[in-house]
Design a protein around this motif. Structure first.
Motif, PDB file in Angstrom:
ATOM      1  N   HIS A  23       6.312   7.576   9.848  1.00 45.34           N
ATOM      2  CA  HIS A  23       7.944   7.166   9.650  1.00 45.34           C
ATOM      3  C   HIS A  23       8.439   7.988   9.362  1.00 45.34           C
ATOM      4  O   HIS A  23       9.676   7.185   8.816  1.00 45.34           O
ATOM      5  CB  HIS A  23       7.940   5.663   8.734  1.00 45.34           C
TER       6      HIS A  23
ATOM      7  N   HIS B 273       6.267   1.162   5.444  1.00 46.15           N
ATOM      8  CA  HIS B 273       5.515  -0.027   5.556  1.00 46.15           C
ATOM      9  C   HIS B 273       6.557  -0.438   4.340  1.00 46.15           C
ATOM     10  O   HIS B 273       5.608  -0.926   4.257  1.00 46.15           O
ATOM     11  CB  HIS B 273       4.734   0.340   6.034  1.00 46.15           C
ATOM     12  N   THR B 274       7.406  -0.109   3.545  1.00 49.38           N
ATOM     13  CA  THR B 274       7.673  -1.407   3.000  1.00 49.38           C
ATOM     14  C   THR B 274       9.253  -1.461   2.799  1.00 49.38           C
ATOM     15  O   THR B 274       9.899  -1.176   3.641  1.00 49.38           O
ATOM     16  CB  THR B 274       7.283   0.188   1.745  1.00 49.38           C
TER      17      THR B 274
ATOM     18  N   THR C 122      12.626   1.453   5.712  1.00 54.23           N
ATOM     19  CA  THR C 122      11.298   0.671   5.455  1.00 54.23           C
ATOM     20  C   THR C 122      10.900   1.739   4.889  1.00 54.23           C
ATOM     21  O   THR C 122       9.185   1.763   4.949  1.00 54.23           O
ATOM     22  CB  THR C 122      11.106   0.037   6.832  1.00 54.23           C
ATOM     23  N   THR C 123      11.026   3.508   4.645  1.00 58.26           N
ATOM     24  CA  THR C 123      10.098   3.596   4.052  1.00 58.26           C
ATOM     25  C   THR C 123      10.318   4.509   3.030  1.00 58.26           C
ATOM     26  O   THR C 123      11.668   4.890   2.564  1.00 58.26           O
ATOM     27  CB  THR C 123      10.250   5.660   5.023  1.00 58.26           C
TER      28      THR C 123
ATOM     29  N   SER D 192       1.168   0.610  -0.180  1.00 56.08           N
ATOM     30  CA  SER D 192       1.141   1.857   0.854  1.00 56.08           C
ATOM     31  C   SER D 192       0.697   3.249   0.843  1.00 56.08           C
ATOM     32  O   SER D 192       0.566   3.201  -0.755  1.00 56.08           O
ATOM     33  CB  SER D 192       2.650   1.289   1.725  1.00 56.08           C
TER      34      SER D 192
END
Length: 272
Positions: free
Chosen positions: A46, A180-181, A216-217, A197
């Motif tokens: 990402h 993925h956060t 989301t990163t 992560s």
């Protein structure tokens, strides 16, 4: 994505030449296996560096333009943000309205169809210019020991960052990302995201760019030290879903002035 630099042209490109210069350049370096590798890295992480994104003659002109704008209009900022778990911001910034008035090359870069096509290709969906003008483009400079852009997420889905000046990685200024956060503005949890992560780090050079799935990163710029300098142009891009969402711009408006282009210096930490 690697570029073997050629000799810098003596003439300064005009704004209406930017898209053509980029399209020709990107067609050479973003093709075949190199393009596939970039897409795959972005899919997995990402975030992906685009090495040698900016051709030398355009880079020199953008460095001069951004440097002049920063020297004339830059505002020192020093904050912590409650909305990102009290992570720090210590940098000098210039917002979109000032750049719109004084930075025709930066404006042309953002609205270049060649850039839009590249970003859409890499991320795997059509991207759109940000519906909020204040986030089209901003300039930030880390120029003092300890300067940093601390851990945060962004409001729109994608960020595209062009590196104009970068220190050696030993002096900091490299990018770190935690994919993925998620960002809960009411209960932000930076340490929880770090524990859940993998943290990846990316050293970049002048002329490189990188794409981040910023919503989301979680990401930051490692604090610089010594007499080093890191200057970037940050450009925000939306996906189609963003266009239908009610998105706020708290951190951007404080750091860069939003559409008002505030030039008032701030030296005390605040919560937003």
């Amino acid at each position: 994505m690697t570029l073997h630099h050629t000799e810098v042209a003596s003439s300064v490109p005009a704004a209406d030449e930017v898209d053509g210069i980029l399209r020709e350049h990107l067609a050479e370096i973003f093709a075949g296996d190199a393009a596939n590798a970039v897409r795959e890295q972005f899919k997995n992480e990402h975030i992906v560096p685009l090495r040698g994104f900016c051709p030398p003659e355009l880079l020199a002109a953008l460095q001069a333009e951004a440097g002049g704008i920063m020297d004339e209009h830059g505002v020192d900022r020093k904050f912590t943000f409650e909305i990102t778990d009290n992570s720090p911001r210590q940098m000098t910034t210039v917002g979109q309205p000032v750049i719109k008035e004084h930075g025709p090359l930066i404006d042309a870069l953002y609205f270049s169809p060649a850039v839009k096509d590249l970003l859409s290709d890499v991320v795997g969906e059509e991207v759109h210019t940000c519906p909020y003008e204040g986030e089209h483009y901003v300039i930030s400079r880390l120029g003092k020991s300890g300067d940093t852009h601390g851990w945060h997420w962004d409001d729109y889905t994608y960020g595209f960052i062009l590196v104009l000046h970068a220190p050696d990685y030993r002096d900091g200024g490299f990018v770190q990302a935690v994919p993925h956060t998620s960002w809960d503005k009411k209960n932000p949890d930076v340490h929880g995201a770090l524990l859940k992560s993998q943290v990846r780090s990316y050293a970049l050079e002048a002329g490189d760019a990188y794409i981040v799935k910023t919503d989301t990163t979680m990401h930051r710029v490692y604090p610089i030290r010594g007499e080093s300098t890191r200057t970037i142009v940050n450009m925000t891009w939306a996906n189609t879903a963003d266009l239908g969402r009610n998105i706020t711009h708290e951190t951007n408006d404080v750091l860069f002035g939003g559409t008002g282009g505030s030039t008032e210096a701030s030296e005390t930490a605040v919560g937003v």
